[in-house]
Design a protein around this motif. Structure first.
Motif, PDB file in Angstrom:
ATOM      1  N   GLU A   1       2.079 -31.174 -19.353  1.00 45.12           N
ATOM      2  CA  GLU A   1       2.528 -29.822 -19.701  1.00 45.12           C
ATOM      3  C   GLU A   1       3.226 -29.824 -21.061  1.00 45.12           C
ATOM      4  O   GLU A   1       3.000 -28.929 -21.888  1.00 45.12           O
ATOM      5  CB  GLU A   1       3.499 -29.284 -18.655  1.00 45.12           C
ATOM      6  CG  GLU A   1       2.866 -28.891 -17.348  1.00 45.12           C
ATOM      7  CD  GLU A   1       3.914 -28.390 -16.368  1.00 45.12           C
ATOM      8  OE1 GLU A   1       4.157 -27.163 -16.356  1.00 45.12           O
ATOM      9  OE2 GLU A   1       4.487 -29.224 -15.637  1.00 45.12           O
TER      10      GLU A   1
ATOM     11  N   VAL B   1       0.605 -30.355 -23.852  1.00 45.27           N
ATOM     12  CA  VAL B   1      -0.204 -29.144 -24.076  1.00 45.27           C
ATOM     13  C   VAL B   1       0.593 -28.138 -24.895  1.00 45.27           C
ATOM     14  O   VAL B   1       0.091 -27.558 -25.858  1.00 45.27           O
ATOM     15  CB  VAL B   1      -0.680 -28.535 -22.736  1.00 45.27           C
ATOM     16  CG1 VAL B   1      -1.234 -27.130 -22.927  1.00 45.27           C
ATOM     17  CG2 VAL B   1      -1.727 -29.432 -22.097  1.00 45.27           C
ATOM     18  N   ARG B   2       1.855 -27.925 -24.541  1.00 44.47           N
ATOM     19  CA  ARG B   2       2.679 -26.954 -25.274  1.00 44.47           C
ATOM     20  C   ARG B   2       2.908 -27.407 -26.711  1.00 44.47           C
ATOM     21  O   ARG B   2       2.876 -26.597 -27.641  1.00 44.47           O
ATOM     22  CB  ARG B   2       4.014 -26.752 -24.562  1.00 44.47           C
ATOM     23  CG  ARG B   2       4.870 -25.728 -25.216  1.00 44.47           C
ATOM     24  CD  ARG B   2       4.181 -24.355 -25.285  1.00 44.47           C
ATOM     25  NE  ARG B   2       4.881 -23.507 -26.224  1.00 44.47           N
ATOM     26  CZ  ARG B   2       4.338 -22.978 -27.319  1.00 44.47           C
ATOM     27  NH1 ARG B   2       3.070 -23.160 -27.610  1.00 44.47           N
ATOM     28  NH2 ARG B   2       5.050 -22.238 -28.128  1.00 44.47           N
TER      29      ARG B   2
ATOM     30  N   ILE C   1       0.895 -29.289 -28.506  1.00 46.06           N
ATOM     31  CA  ILE C   1      -0.379 -29.127 -29.217  1.00 46.06           C
ATOM     32  C   ILE C   1      -0.603 -27.659 -29.555  1.00 46.06           C
ATOM     33  O   ILE C   1      -0.994 -27.319 -30.679  1.00 46.06           O
ATOM     34  CB  ILE C   1      -1.544 -29.710 -28.387  1.00 46.06           C
ATOM     35  CG1 ILE C   1      -1.418 -31.235 -28.332  1.00 46.06           C
ATOM     36  CG2 ILE C   1      -2.891 -29.283 -28.965  1.00 46.06           C
ATOM     37  CD1 ILE C   1      -2.324 -31.904 -27.318  1.00 46.06           C
ATOM     38  N   GLU C   2      -0.342 -26.769 -28.584  1.00 43.15           N
ATOM     39  CA  GLU C   2      -0.492 -25.331 -28.838  1.00 43.15           C
ATOM     40  C   GLU C   2       0.415 -24.886 -29.983  1.00 43.15           C
ATOM     41  O   GLU C   2      -0.013 -24.151 -30.876  1.00 43.15           O
ATOM     42  CB  GLU C   2      -0.164 -24.527 -27.584  1.00 43.15           C
ATOM     43  CG  GLU C   2      -1.204 -24.633 -26.497  1.00 43.15           C
ATOM     44  CD  GLU C   2      -0.774 -23.983 -25.191  1.00 43.15           C
ATOM     45  OE1 GLU C   2      -1.670 -23.734 -24.367  1.00 43.15           O
ATOM     46  OE2 GLU C   2       0.432 -23.731 -24.977  1.00 43.15           O
ATOM     47  N   ALA C   3       1.658 -25.339 -29.963  1.00 39.36           N
ATOM     48  CA  ALA C   3       2.610 -24.966 -31.014  1.00 39.36           C
ATOM     49  C   ALA C   3       2.147 -25.491 -32.373  1.00 39.36           C
ATOM     50  O   ALA C   3       2.244 -24.793 -33.388  1.00 39.36           O
ATOM     51  CB  ALA C   3       3.997 -25.498 -30.676  1.00 39.36           C
TER      52      ALA C   3
ATOM     53  N   LEU D   1      -0.979 -26.140 -33.292  1.00 40.53           N
ATOM     54  CA  LEU D   1      -2.152 -25.379 -33.714  1.00 40.53           C
ATOM     55  C   LEU D   1      -1.755 -23.995 -34.233  1.00 40.53           C
ATOM     56  O   LEU D   1      -2.309 -23.512 -35.231  1.00 40.53           O
ATOM     57  CB  LEU D   1      -3.150 -25.261 -32.561  1.00 40.53           C
ATOM     58  CG  LEU D   1      -3.846 -26.561 -32.163  1.00 40.53           C
ATOM     59  CD1 LEU D   1      -4.638 -26.364 -30.872  1.00 40.53           C
ATOM     60  CD2 LEU D   1      -4.742 -27.064 -33.283  1.00 40.53           C
ATOM     61  N   GLU D   2      -0.800 -23.348 -33.563  1.00 38.58           N
ATOM     62  CA  GLU D   2      -0.315 -22.044 -34.026  1.00 38.58           C
ATOM     63  C   GLU D   2       0.345 -22.169 -35.392  1.00 38.58           C
ATOM     64  O   GLU D   2       0.125 -21.341 -36.276  1.00 38.58           O
ATOM     65  CB  GLU D   2       0.672 -21.457 -33.018  1.00 38.58           C
ATOM     66  CG  GLU D   2       0.022 -21.008 -31.726  1.00 38.58           C
ATOM     67  CD  GLU D   2       1.025 -20.638 -30.642  1.00 38.58           C
ATOM     68  OE1 GLU D   2       2.248 -20.570 -30.932  1.00 38.58           O
ATOM     69  OE2 GLU D   2       0.587 -20.417 -29.500  1.00 38.58           O
TER      70      GLU D   2
ATOM     71  N   GLU E   1      -0.204 -24.461 -37.639  1.00 41.40           N
ATOM     72  CA  GLU E   1      -1.244 -24.767 -38.625  1.00 41.40           C
ATOM     73  C   GLU E   1      -2.006 -23.511 -39.021  1.00 41.40           C
ATOM     74  O   GLU E   1      -2.294 -23.286 -40.198  1.00 41.40           O
ATOM     75  CB  GLU E   1      -2.202 -25.827 -38.076  1.00 41.40           C
ATOM     76  CG  GLU E   1      -3.241 -26.297 -39.063  1.00 41.40           C
ATOM     77  CD  GLU E   1      -2.646 -26.992 -40.285  1.00 41.40           C
ATOM     78  OE1 GLU E   1      -3.289 -26.939 -41.355  1.00 41.40           O
ATOM     79  OE2 GLU E   1      -1.561 -27.583 -40.186  1.00 41.40           O
TER      80      GLU E   1
END
Length: 56
Positions: free
Chosen positions: A26, A29-30, A32-34, A36-37, A39
């Motif tokens: 978890e 994932v968070r 990686i999401e952060a 990507l956002e 970037e």
């Protein structure tokens, strides 16, 4: 499955416990999401800056 250097693994664990995620997955994932956002936002900001620089 990925293997992380111990320094990064410790930072992930610290983040996980600070944010109270139940699992390392978890937290990863968070993160990686952060990333990507962030970037995507940097790409938009760079494009906007380049357009404004061309207007001068």
């Amino acid at each position: 499955m990925i293997t992380l250097p111990s320094e990064i693994s410790q930072k992930v664990d610290d983040y996980r416990f600070t944010k109270r995620f139940r699992t390392e997955t978890e937290a990863l994932v968070r993160l990686i999401e952060a990333g990507l956002e962030a970037e995507a936002a940097n790409t938009v900001n760079a494009s906007t800056a380049n357009m404004k620089a061309g207007e001068r």
